[in-house]
Each structure stands twice: as C-alpha cells, then as structure tokens.
Design a protein around this motif. Structure first.
Motif, mmCIF file in Angstrom:
data_model
loop_
_atom_site.group_PDB
_atom_site.id
_atom_site.type_symbol
_atom_site.label_atom_id
_atom_site.label_comp_id
_atom_site.label_asym_id
_atom_site.label_seq_id
_atom_site.Cartn_x
_atom_site.Cartn_y
_atom_site.Cartn_z
ATOM 1 N N MET A 1 4.686 -0.263 15.680
ATOM 2 C CA MET A 1 3.700 0.285 16.599
ATOM 3 C C MET A 1 2.622 0.978 15.795
ATOM 4 O O MET A 1 2.919 1.595 14.773
ATOM 5 C CB MET A 1 4.336 1.283 17.575
ATOM 6 C CG MET A 1 5.440 0.711 18.430
ATOM 7 S SD MET A 1 6.131 1.977 19.533
ATOM 8 C CE MET A 1 7.556 1.087 20.169
ATOM 9 N N ALA A 2 1.384 0.877 16.267
ATOM 10 C CA ALA A 2 0.301 1.504 15.512
ATOM 11 C C ALA A 2 -0.919 1.713 16.389
ATOM 12 O O ALA A 2 -1.107 1.037 17.404
ATOM 13 C CB ALA A 2 -0.081 0.650 14.305
ATOM 14 N N ALA A 3 -1.762 2.647 15.963
ATOM 15 C CA ALA A 3 -3.022 2.886 16.657
ATOM 16 C C ALA A 3 -4.012 1.771 16.384
ATOM 17 O O ALA A 3 -4.912 1.526 17.180
ATOM 18 C CB ALA A 3 -3.622 4.221 16.218
ATOM 19 N N GLU A 4 -3.858 1.079 15.255
ATOM 20 C CA GLU A 4 -4.703 -0.058 14.917
ATOM 21 C C GLU A 4 -3.839 -1.111 14.244
ATOM 22 O O GLU A 4 -2.916 -0.769 13.483
ATOM 23 C CB GLU A 4 -5.853 0.374 13.996
ATOM 24 C CG GLU A 4 -6.772 1.406 14.633
ATOM 25 C CD GLU A 4 -7.913 1.855 13.723
ATOM 26 O OE1 GLU A 4 -8.206 1.129 12.739
ATOM 27 O OE2 GLU A 4 -8.508 2.914 13.979
ATOM 28 N N ALA A 5 -4.134 -2.370 14.491
ATOM 29 C CA ALA A 5 -3.305 -3.450 13.967
ATOM 30 C C ALA A 5 -3.314 -3.500 12.441
ATOM 31 O O ALA A 5 -2.337 -3.921 11.824
ATOM 32 C CB ALA A 5 -3.763 -4.795 14.545
ATOM 33 N N LYS A 6 -4.392 -3.052 11.810
ATOM 34 C CA LYS A 6 -4.473 -3.102 10.352
ATOM 35 C C LYS A 6 -3.372 -2.277 9.704
ATOM 36 O O LYS A 6 -2.993 -2.532 8.555
ATOM 37 C CB LYS A 6 -5.849 -2.646 9.878
ATOM 38 C CG LYS A 6 -6.250 -1.247 10.311
ATOM 39 C CD LYS A 6 -7.639 -0.854 9.814
ATOM 40 C CE LYS A 6 -8.746 -1.666 10.434
ATOM 41 N NZ LYS A 6 -8.975 -1.339 11.874
ATOM 42 N N ALA A 7 -2.835 -1.301 10.425
ATOM 43 C CA ALA A 7 -1.754 -0.485 9.882
ATOM 44 C C ALA A 7 -0.464 -1.281 9.711
ATOM 45 O O ALA A 7 0.439 -0.858 8.986
ATOM 46 C CB ALA A 7 -1.501 0.722 10.778
ATOM 47 N N PHE A 8 -0.354 -2.441 10.370
ATOM 48 C CA PHE A 8 0.837 -3.277 10.226
ATOM 49 C C PHE A 8 0.885 -4.009 8.889
ATOM 50 O O PHE A 8 1.958 -4.438 8.437
ATOM 51 C CB PHE A 8 0.895 -4.329 11.339
ATOM 52 C CG PHE A 8 1.024 -3.773 12.726
ATOM 53 C CD1 PHE A 8 1.706 -2.596 12.979
ATOM 54 C CD2 PHE A 8 0.454 -4.444 13.804
ATOM 55 C CE1 PHE A 8 1.831 -2.093 14.267
ATOM 56 C CE2 PHE A 8 0.566 -3.954 15.099
ATOM 57 C CZ PHE A 8 1.258 -2.774 15.323
ATOM 58 N N LEU A 9 -0.267 -4.205 8.275
ATOM 59 C CA LEU A 9 -0.348 -5.072 7.099
ATOM 60 C C LEU A 9 0.589 -4.654 5.961
ATOM 61 O O LEU A 9 1.258 -5.511 5.362
ATOM 62 C CB LEU A 9 -1.797 -5.154 6.606
ATOM 63 C CG LEU A 9 -2.756 -5.924 7.519
ATOM 64 C CD1 LEU A 9 -4.200 -5.706 7.112
ATOM 65 C CD2 LEU A 9 -2.419 -7.415 7.529
ATOM 66 N N PRO A 10 0.701 -3.371 5.596
ATOM 67 C CA PRO A 10 1.621 -2.998 4.513
ATOM 68 C C PRO A 10 3.094 -3.085 4.903
ATOM 69 O O PRO A 10 3.968 -2.917 4.050
ATOM 70 C CB PRO A 10 1.235 -1.542 4.211
ATOM 71 C CG PRO A 10 -0.110 -1.342 4.803
ATOM 72 C CD PRO A 10 -0.132 -2.213 6.008
ATOM 73 N N LEU A 11 3.377 -3.345 6.181
ATOM 74 C CA LEU A 11 4.755 -3.328 6.664
ATOM 75 C C LEU A 11 5.321 -4.723 6.839
ATOM 76 O O LEU A 11 6.320 -4.919 7.523
ATOM 77 C CB LEU A 11 4.822 -2.565 7.992
ATOM 78 C CG LEU A 11 4.315 -1.122 7.919
ATOM 79 C CD1 LEU A 11 4.259 -0.496 9.303
ATOM 80 C CD2 LEU A 11 5.193 -0.289 6.998
ATOM 81 N N GLY A 12 4.697 -5.713 6.229
ATOM 82 C CA GLY A 12 5.232 -7.069 6.264
ATOM 83 C C GLY A 12 4.633 -7.967 7.327
ATOM 84 O O GLY A 12 4.989 -9.146 7.422
#
Length: 749
Positions: A208-219
């Motif tokens: 879960m994130a405020a912005e999708a770009k935050a998912f990138l380091p998480l795989g």
C-alpha cells in the motif's frame, strides 16, 4: 501530511497460511509500506521463537527506506519506520510537520498500550473536542499533540467501523492491531478521496502506498493496464493506469485478517433528499445554514503550528475562503496557523496575455480584503519545462495543462515559508457550478419547491431544456472535447435514469483513433457508458432511478468519478505534495456537504426572473458575455441565463466583491492554442518520437504524427492538442517507471 507505503503478506485464504507483510508509512504526506524482496523477506527463519534472521530484517529495512525515499517530497522533514517483531509488517513514514513540530509527533505512531501501530497521512479536524472525549471520558493517554494520534485513540476506543464516524478531515492511514495475540491490518481513505491510497499484490505480499512509485523498491514492476486506459476505467472506478494497482475508493476501508483474508467495506457515501419531499425551510434559513457550516469548516482548518495561506483564483470559491478567513482573524481573533498577524497571504497564478488569466480579478479581491497577493506568472516556457515532472508526480494523464500550472503555483508557498494552504476545491461539485449541471436541473421539475419559477412553469422548463443541452455540447466542442465510445443505444442507461452525465464524463477521454489497431479491435462495439454506470454501487443506481432528482444524480456521478479520480489528484494532492504543500479543502468537509446535499435543486441552480419576464420563456437576446471569460464568450443565451451555485453566492455575499457575486463560473483551464515552433511544440516533438511512442505498444504513431501537425498555430485543433498531452504523459511515465512495451496479450478482462 505524509507519504505511506505498506506491504502485507496475504492471509491464508489468499496465498499463505500466515500474515506476512511490511508497511512503510509516512506522516501526513504519504504511506510507504511493503515487504522488500517478495515473500521470503516476510517469513521467519524457521525458529520456533519466531525471531527473524538479522540479515533479512536489515534487508527489509533498507528496501522500506528506499520506498520512503521515492515519495520523500510528501514529507521531507523526517522519516520513521516500525517493523513488527517477526518482521512480517513494516510501517514507514516521511513526515511533513504541521501539528506538533516536536519529536513526539513523529510517525509511525503507537497506542498508549503499545499494541496498535499506525501511519497517518492528512489532517483530522476538531482536535480539541476529540482529544477531550478520548482522554477524559475514555482515559486514553496521548503521547503527542499531533492530530494524527486521534486515529489510534478513536480506533482503540470504538473499533472499526464505528470510529470512522468521529473522523473529520482528509486522510489515508494504515493501522496494525496486535491485541489479543491476533493481527489485524486496517487501511482507510477519507470520504471524498482528498488523500490518495493505492494497493497491489507483489508475490505473497500486499503493498500500500500514497503513490505507486513507492512500490518500485519493494519488488513491484510497473505494467500498463491498457483496458483501463482505453475504456476510461482508470478515471471512473478503482483501477489505475498500472495493471494490478488499485485505488482504495473514497469512503472505503480494507480489513485484513488471517481468518477472513482481505475484505473491502464502504463506511460512507453521499446521500440526497427524496426528490418528492416538499421543502419547509425558508430561503433565509437555508442560506444561513450554508454560511454557518462553511465558516465552521474554515475555522477548524486554521489550526496548525505553521503559517497558513490561501490559493486565490478569480472565482467565488477561493475568494469566499479568503474573505471568511479574514473576518475570522480580524473580527473573531481566530489565529491563522502560527501567524501572529491577522494578515493573510494569498497565492495566485496567471497566464499573461491570455483570455484565461484571472489573476487581475484575484488581485482586486485581495485589495478589497486588504490582503497580500503573491502571483506566479505561468508562460509557455514554464508549461514546457514542468510538463514531464507534473506527469511523473500525478502518475496519470490529463486533458489540460492546468495541472502543470498548479504544479508551478505550488512552488510559491514553500518559497515564502508556508506549508499549508486553503483551497476552493469541491464547491462546484456540491453547489452545481459547472455548465453541464443546468441541463440535469431542467430534466425534471423540482418537486421540493413547487412554487419555484420553473416548477410552476413546465412549458418554460421544457423549452429551455433543449436549448441548454445544445449550448453545453457546443461549449465542449469549442474546448476540443467530444464524447467517445457512446452508441445510439445503451441498455444499461436505464440503471441511472435519463441523464447525459455518462456522456459528459467521457468527453475528455482519449479518442479511439489514438490507439493501436489491436486496441481499437478490442474496444470495437463497446459502449464506454457501461463502464461509467458499473462504477457506481447498486444501491446508488436504484436511488438515481427513483429517489434522487436528476441534478443530484449528476452531482453524485461526477463526484464519484472525475472529482476523486482526476481533479483531487492532478489539481490537488499530487501537484501540491510534489512541493511538500498540504492543501486543506473546507468545501469538502462532510458536515457541510451533507447539509448541502439535502438542499433542493432550485437553490443550487437558479434562472433569472428578469430573463423570464423579458423573454417569457423564449430565447434571450443577450447572447454570451465577453467579460465573463472565454468559456462564456460564445455561449448561447440558455446557459448564460442561469446563476450557478446560487445559494453559495448568497451565503458568502458578505465576504466577496460585487464583481465576483455577479460573475459566472470560469473553470480553471490553461490556454489551448499555442504557436508552432514554440516551447510546447518543441518539447512535445522531442518527447513524442516514433521510437518513444511505439515503445508504449498501445498507441498509433500515425495518429500522434497527425495530431502534431494539427495541434499548433492560429487554427490549431484543440482536440489534437489534448491527444498529444495524453501521449506525452504516457511516454513520460513509461520512461520514469521503466515500463516494458505491451501487446495484445496484456489486455485483461
């Protein structure tokens, strides 16, 4: 404000037999939460004591920090992280300090018993009363002065979903409850979607994130959701431009437990009065009711430990906010944030040399109120320079360059020492301010006010209906917008009664010819209005068919679609938080909106009695008004005879100038015609190369090339220009998110 990222391992019913996950969560500006490298980092090392290998925990921390860093613009003041003892949940937060600037306001937060942890993005209002309720009546011990801690306290006291009724404000948050030896994760979003919250699955984890770009380091690897793009689903329902990434809808919450898996619930939705209920309140009572609730909403939003300003346009909404703040400060001695002086700072944007420049009106308003106005002039160079950065922060395309202007405007407050601004968003959506609402108002008589002019003169109403409908469509055509994907007959239209709203919601959609042949084949024969209708809950559709007046159905449909998915994103949170600015929206206070929703249609849209007396229902002879801006300059007399947002005008009359009181609504739009070989033409030509466009996999380069030839110069095709803006955003995102080219196999049903 803050940024949030969350990673939760899927419960037994979905993937595994235990809850493994990681949250990373930021203060009021966002969440970043997730498990670092897939499911292996969320599992224990096999020891019965449940301890996790130190290397895995360290890896989780590093990846969570990288996730937080991706959205650090949402909270540059400090970062924080909490990881559960078994390393199955991690909450990460980047903080924009607004209330309680001390270290005690840091996030993630823990409850007074240490068993509940949370990250909160946004603001909770009415803090003093709620803190007293929690501490004195329920013996909750607060560890900070932060409004965010109220989320924990209220949840602990009332549980879910009961605690939502006490939350007033704009927010997105994630809670991890470990009481009783069980683990429960709850995530929620405010009633109108002012604050964003996205979620997806990556391996055995939920992110879960405020912005999708935050998912990138998480795989997570970004992939296009071509169907959501091509059928406009991304701006209507819970889909995004990215495959598998969903928005948590406004007024909804996610409940994750090992026993029941993932469940999504609705805790709030808009309601309107039964259209056949006769209004018994007087006009004066209703005007006062709006005024009192708006003033209270603004007063609550003046609390902060930092200075507060106002975004001031040439419209009635932001001007009313500025006027009310000024009176509260000068007459009632209400403090404006941390400021010692009652003098309010106002920030305005202008397009010099353009008919779209309203900054001079904003300056006259500021002079009337005795306020300081700080103006940002946005020219073609600015728009060309900031286009790609705006698209990156918004994470979706947009039909106008007004979002780029808002991006530029949001640099001003921080340059002058402000973190918080009040804005006028939401007024048009609740008081019927846009030109496509009068046709819905005229579609049916207002039973609530049978003595009103149009209710008592059905022949006049019917004559005006056809004229206004024609006028509205002409305005869209002049703006380069035309509905796409609407056939002559759509059986599902009966689900929402007779209305043009599904057509209206599609006018800014990318045209079919812009897409590759394989995409056009997929959408051949589809009526996109079906997507519109299916985005609304069944109970709301039933009310549209039989209970609500068509105007109220139109307001509901607009607010559930374009307001939350587009306007509050690229003209709200995303462009503001790109520069670490928290914007507060008093017109979206649910105590105010619930009152306004129950008012009769005839006090929101009003037809001038003078016009009726002069024309006896025939078309007026006056035509458009040159002094009302380019939108109305060529408008026919039907629409120009209406006063939109009538009751709001009356409610805020003491706080605004005569000029604004009489002026018609002018939407915040950027100019649409630009010269050949100018900065925008050059920027888009360099961005939209054949190689870059074809690398998307779903856009027809020939259509882009054709649009490029038509979009600039004195005789520019504004529709072609908007097409270039869409593709320009897609190309930007494809590069910044490293999205691979798609083909027909990517189309998912």
């Amino acid at each position: 404000m803050c940024g949030i990222t969350v990673c939760v391992a899927c419960p037994q019913q979905l993937v595994s037999n235990r809850l493994t996950n990681g949250f990373t969560n930021g203060h009021p500006n966002g969440f970043t939460n997730g498990h670092p490298n897939g499911h292996t980092n969320g599992h224990t090392n096999g020891n019965t004591n449940g301890h996790v290998n130190g290397d895995l925990r360290s890896s989780l921390r590093e990846k969570m920090q990288a996730s937080i860093n991706m959205i650090n613009h949402r909270g540059p003041d400090e970062t924080g992280m909490w990881i559960s003892d078994d390393s199955k949940i991690a909450l990460g937060h980047c903080r924009l300090s607004i209330n309680d600037l001390s270290p005690s306001g840091r996030q993630p937060l823990a409850s007074d018993d240490g068993q509940i942890h949370a990250v909160v993005n946004g603001e909770i209002y009415d803090c003093d009363r709620l803190r007293k309720l929690c501490s004195k009546q329920h013996n909750y011990t607060f560890s900070s002065e932060s409004d965010s801690e109220l989320v924990l306290a209220l949840y602990k006291i009332y549980g879910a979903p009961d605690f939502f009724q006490h939350l007033r404000g704009e927010f997105a948050f994630v809670i991890c409850d470990e009481r009783g030896g069980k683990r429960r994760v709850i995530a929620a979003r405010d009633r109108y979607g002012i604050k964003p919250l996205f979620w997806t699955r990556s391996g055995e984890n939920i992110l879960m994130a405020a912005e999708a770009k935050a998912f990138l380091p998480l795989g997570w690897k970004a992939r296009w959701d071509v169907k959501a793009i091509a059928t406009s689903g991304w701006q209507l329902d819970d889909r995004t431009l990215f495959q598998g990434v969903k928005k948590l809808l406004p007024g909804h919450w996610i409940d994750i437990t090992e026993e029941d898996g993932i469940q999504i619930h609705r805790y709030w939705d808009a309601e309107y009065e039964d259209k056949r209920k006769v209004e018994t309140r007087t006009i004066d009572e209703m005007v006062l009711g709006v005024r009192e609730r708006l003033v209270e909403s603004i007063r609550l939003r003046l609390r902060a430990d930092v200075p507060i300003g106002v975004y001031l346009s040439g419209g009635i909404d932001s001007s009313a906010v500025a006027g009310i703040v000024t009176e509260l400060a000068r007459e009632n001695h209400v403090k404006i944030g941390s400021q010692e002086s009652p003098r309010l700072a106002c920030f305005s944007v202008g397009f010099p040399g353009s008919g779209f420049d309203e900054s001079s009106i904003a300056e006259r308003t500021a002079e009337f109120l005795g306020l300081e106005v700080i103006k940002k002039e946005v020219n073609e160079d600015t728009l060309a320079r900031d286009f790609s950065e705006t698209a990156y922060h918004c994470e979706h395309h947009h039909f106008d360059l007004n979002c780029v202007a808002k991006f530029a405007l949001s640099t001003l407050p921080r340059e002058h020492g402000f973190k918080v601004v009040l804005t006028g968003e939401g007024a048009d959506e609740h008081f019927a301010g846009y030109p496509y609402f009068p046709v819905e108002f005229l579609r049916e008589e207002d039973y609530a006010m049978p003595e009103s002019v149009l209710a008592s003169n059905p022949d006049i109403r019917k004559k005006l209906f056809g004229s206004v409908d024609t006028d509205m469509r002409a305005i869209f055509q002049n703006l380069g917008a035309a509905a796409e994907g609407a056939t002559d007959d759509c059986p599902a239209m009966g689900e929402v009664g007779e209305t043009t709203v599904p057509w209206t919601l599609l006018v800014w959609h990318a045209k079919r010819q812009l897409f590759s042949p394989w995409v056009r084949d997929r959408v051949q024969g589809l009526d996109y209005r079906q997507t519109v209708i299916e985005s609304y809950p069944q109970d709301a559709r039933a009310k549209m068919r039989s209970r609500w007046h068509p105007l109220h159905s139109a307001l509901y449909m607009w607010n559930r679609a374009t307001l939350s998915n587009v306007l509050l994103s690229c003209l709200g949170d995303r462009t503001e938080m790109a520069h670490s600015i928290e914007a507060r929206t008093p017109f979206l206070d649910h105590h105010l909106t619930e009152y306004v929703n129950r008012l009769p249609p005839s006090v929101k849209v009003s037809l001038s009695r003078q016009v009726l007396e002069q024309t006896n229902g025939d078309e007026a002879e006056t035509g458009g008004r040159d002094d009302q801006g380019p939108l109305w300059k060529k408008a026919a007399p039907g629409l120009t005879s209406f006063s939109e947002k009538w009751i709001l005008r009356e409610a805020v009359r003491p706080y605004i100038t005569d000029e604004l009181y009489q002026r018609k609504k002018h939407p915040f739009l950027a100019p649409m015609k630009w010269p050949r070989d100018g900065p925008l033409h050059k920027m888009l030509s360099e961005l939209l190369t054949q190689e870059s466009v074809e690398a998307l996999g779903f856009v027809d380069y020939e259509a882009v090339e054709k649009s490029m030839g038509l979009a600039f110069g004195d005789e520019a095709d504004t529709g072609a220009f908007r097409s270039l803006l869409y593709v320009g955003a897609w190309v930007t995102l494809s590069k910044k998110f490293a999205i691979e080219k798609v083909d027909m196999s990517s189309w998912t049903d």
